[in-house]
Write an enzyme that holds these catalytic residues in place. Structure first.
Site, mmCIF file in Angstrom:
data_model
loop_
_atom_site.group_PDB
_atom_site.id
_atom_site.type_symbol
_atom_site.label_atom_id
_atom_site.label_comp_id
_atom_site.label_asym_id
_atom_site.label_seq_id
_atom_site.Cartn_x
_atom_site.Cartn_y
_atom_site.Cartn_z
ATOM 1 C CG LEU A 1 1.680 -5.957 0.668
ATOM 2 C CD1 LEU A 1 2.006 -6.815 1.872
ATOM 3 C CD2 LEU A 1 2.694 -4.829 0.532
ATOM 4 N NE ARG A 2 -2.442 -10.706 -6.886
ATOM 5 C CZ ARG A 2 -3.643 -10.474 -6.384
ATOM 6 N NH1 ARG A 2 -4.224 -9.306 -6.574
ATOM 7 N NH2 ARG A 2 -4.282 -11.399 -5.698
ATOM 8 C CB ALA A 3 2.110 -3.941 -7.129
#
Length: 668
Positions: free
Chosen positions: A278-280
């Site tokens: 979910l970093r993107a």
């Protein structure tokens, strides 16, 4: 080191490179975006524009005498120099701190002040570059050449906004919020995908091919070199305008609203492009909000989301180290249209993507392009797998002179580990045993780098009476200092010598050979090796890839490799001996591993015996590609001459012999 008084090339005067400018300015507005990785060929003004950015950042107010640059209005409660009492702060410029490629862990994070610990008996912390960069810019040139251990520490601090140091009985935590910028030339080697993902944004830059823009590059650079102060003075107004816009955008950022519609677009785009984790999503959301603030708005639009996705997602789509970063912009538009309800977004201010336009156009001072970097050449790498299944039917057609079209490689797999015997001192990596700055402490020796405290105390203790010790601290002489000796791993030079002659041209065999060499290349990439590729066929041998850290370049050369002709085995080995001789002069600490991929036949040229004698002492592996019911064992004899290990092509996989891993053994 920090920004000095020397005149720097103005940020506003760097023309073109809109995406790079915008990525840097977005991070200046919101450091939470996570920094910028700038990828590009040499001479494209990467360093120039990064160093120019610091002059645009607003001054910072700091607590006097605080080594960690605490804000007097909101001091860090855990500051090692605290607690800070209410007092007037002093204003200074935002710092640009540069991290050298050869820096140690102590230089980056800080360390125990050995001198005070030994002489005064106190635990004192000496801050590192992370502390110096707090509330400024931390710049890492050639970040791809920085050891992975340091990159991990650097990116962890950038993500958390603080640095933790646990060393020699000292436990320190301090704030470390900075704008992280890394630059790299992909020709010198790639960052691992796991590390790429930790950079918020990535921008590709390349020199323009437009003669008029190149002329402007040269014109401006020459003017600057003739009169740096006068040239900078001509851009004072533009610089002040950008600085004021950054300040205004920072003040506006807390008011920016990320609507449900914009968030839905962000998550839909990240899901559609199948990025991991979910970093993107978080980075894209923060970037879109910063873009809105930069463009003077308080609501995120579809255009903000699109621009943010172009900057935040390409480097996160790499599934294989041989894949080139990239993004299908048509697909991006389709996803945004499908999930958006903002058909008429506000046009951004100041040029493409909201980047400021220079007054008279042109290109960057070192040849940068206004259109961004072209897509790197894509490598059609096979899907990863350990079963050795085919990567597709490779067609080959005779193209004249016995040469045949390049066959597609089989799927890659995890190969067995081959190491160089003994203990080296080469560049840190993951292949062979070495004395390294990183790893398990195995002892101590005289020296002052990475002081081993216990060993130093033991060396100094017997001499205290003779030295007249009278206080609580020890009397330490330079000869008492001991440095830690650590057992680690090094990267090697893996030189592939691949037989591309007619005897290897059978389609299925050459596909298997290419799949095997690609697997070994992938292994070399993961173990931080340098690689080189020599091919031989017809009447000669060719250095298809000079030794380099860019393993994907080796993959491209291999996939295009055609076959046919006679087998000049001696020529291939002689070329290998010459390449290794030259590399030994360039980098004597990097030990070589020779991998010869052949069926052992030699149908042209001299007997290979002389060439084998020149390679005596080099750790070698011979991959035996001979097939069929009748085997001559020629590759095995070659292995005996080289004093190396012989492994059948079908036994190269790590699982082929129940996971047995053997070192390369040299025969006396």
């Amino acid at each position: 080191m920090t920004r000095g008084s020397a005149v720097r090339y103005p940020f506003s005067a760097v023309v073109g490179m809109d995406d790079l400018k915008l990525a840097l300015l977005v991070n200046a507005v919101s450091p939470a975006v996570g920094g910028v990785l700038v990828r590009g060929e040499k001479g494209t003004a990467k360093s120039t524009i990064v160093r120019a950015l610091a002059a645009l950042l607003p001054p910072v107010e700091v607590v006097p005498e605080c080594r960690f640059s605490c804000d007097p209005k909101d001091p860090d409660p855990g500051c090692p120099d605290g607690p800070h009492t209410a007092a007037a702060g002093r204003e200074r410029d935002a710092r640009l701190v540069e991290l050298p490629v050869g820096a140690s862990e102590d230089r980056l994070t800080g360390s125990l002040d050995i001198e005070r610990a030994l002489t005064e008996g106190v635990k004192a912390f000496e801050p590192g570059l992370l502390a110096a960069a707090h509330r400024g810019v931390l710049y890492v040139d050639e970040v791809n050449l920085l050891h992975d251990h340091l990159v991990d520490l650097l990116l962890d601090a950038a993500a958390m906004g603080e640095s933790h140091v646990e060393r020699e009985g000292v436990s320190v935590r301090h704030a470390a919020r900075f704008l992280l910028v890394g630059t790299m030339n992909p020709e010198e080697g790639e960052l691992r995908p796991q590390l790429l993902d930790r950079f918020g944004l990535t921008v590709e830059v390349a020199a323009t091919r437009d003669p008029a823009e190149r002329a402007e590059v040269v014109r401006r650079r020459l003017r600057f070199e003739e009169d740096p102060a006068g040239f900078a003075a001509a851009w004072v107004g533009a610089e002040a305008g950008l600085a004021a816009r950054i300040t205004a955008a920072r003040a506006r950022l807390p008011e920016v609203e990320l609507t449900d519609a914009a968030l839905r677009q962000i998550t839909a785009v990240c899901a559609a492009f199948e990025v991991d984790g979910l970093r993107a999503d978080l980075v894209t959301a923060r970037t879109a909000m910063a873009l809105a603030a930069w463009n003077g708005r308080t609501t995120v639009t579809s255009d903000d989301v699109r621009t943010a996705a172009r900057l935040a997602l390409p480097h996160r789509r790499r599934r294989d180290p041989f894949d080139a970063p990239g993004l299908d912009e048509q697909r991006l538009d389709d996803v945004l249209d499908e999930h958006g309800d903002d058909p008429d977004p506000e046009p951004p201010e100041g040029g493409p993507g909201g980047a400021p336009e220079p007054p008279d156009g042109g290109s960057g001072p070192d040849g940068s392009s206004a259109d961004g970097a072209p897509e790197p050449e894509a490598v059609d790498a096979p899907a990863s797998g350990a079963d050795g299944t085919s990567g597709g039917p490779g067609e080959r057609q005779p193209v004249g002179g016995g040469e045949q079209e390049a066959a597609r490689p089989d799927a890659t797999y995890r190969p067995r580990l081959f190491t160089v015997p003994g203990t080296g001192t080469g560049a840190p990596g993951r292949r062979s045993k070495a004395r390294s700055p990183f790893g398990r402490v195995a002892g101590a020796r005289p020296g002052a780098r990475g002081v081993h405290l216990t060993a130093t105390l033991r060396a100094a203790a017997p001499h205290q009476k003779a030295r007249g010790r009278s206080g609580p601290g020890l009397v330490v002489a330079p000869e008492d200092l001991r440095e830690a000796v650590r057992d680690g791993r090094e990267g090697n030079l893996v030189l592939f010598v691949v037989d591309a002659s007619g005897s290897m041209a059978a389609r299925q065999r050459m596909r298997a050979v290419k799949g095997a060499v690609l697997s070994l290349l992938l292994d070399a990439y993961q173990r931080r090796d340098k690689v080189g590729l020599i091919t031989f066929r017809g009447a000669s041998a060719e250095l298809a890839l000079p030794p380099t850290s860019s393993v994907d370049a080796g993959a491209r050369r291999l996939e295009r490799l055609a076959t046919g002709g006679r087998t000049p085995l001696a020529a291939g080995l002689l070329r290998a001996a010459e390449v290794l001789r030259v590399e030994r002069l360039r980098d004597p600490a990097r030990r070589p591993l020779l991998v010869v991929v052949t069926d052992g036949r030699a149908t042209h040229g001299d007997d290979p015996a002389r060439a084998c004698a020149l390679l005596a002492g080099v750790a070698s592996v011979v991959v035996d590609c001979e097939s069929g019911p009748v085997r001559l064992g020629l590759a095995g004899r070659l292995g005996e001459r080289l004093g190396g290990e012989v492994v059948r092509l079908e036994e190269l996989g790590a699982d082929s012999l129940a996971g047995v891993v053997r070192d390369v053994r040299k025969v006396a």
